[in-house]
Scaffold this motif. Structure first.
Motif: not given
Length: 91
Positions: A18, A29, A38, A42-43, A46
């Motif tokens: 990441l 990603l 992303l 989203a980050r 993750l």
């Protein structure tokens, strides 16, 4: 999605990274042979995928941190993680 998230404990494979991509101006990603751009949270999703939390626990934590009802997050989070798993971006 039947109201419940899977009991799966997602984690990034050892080959995934990441990072912030200055060229794209956002987070990505990196997995072998591809880059996943992303968007949105989203980050944050993750970063919680460390193999210790279930998908349901991830949803609960995100809801608490962002002040969003879990039911509003569940389908999107489950779909995102399932898609990444199918594409080899998660274990």
């Amino acid at each position: 999605m039947n109201g419940r998230a899977p009991t799966w404990r997602p984690r990034l494979p050892p080959t995934a990274v990441l990072r912030h991509d200055h060229v794209r101006g956002g987070h990505v990603l990196l997995v072998p042979e591809r880059v996943v751009v992303l968007r949105g949270s989203a980050r944050a999703v993750l970063e919680l995928c460390d193999g210790t939390r279930t998908v349901e626990e991830i949803i609960t934590r995100l809801g608490r941190e962002h002040g969003t009802p879990e039911d509003a997050l569940r389908d999107d989070v489950v779909a995102f993680l399932t898609r990444l798993r199918t594409e080899g971006g998660l274990r």
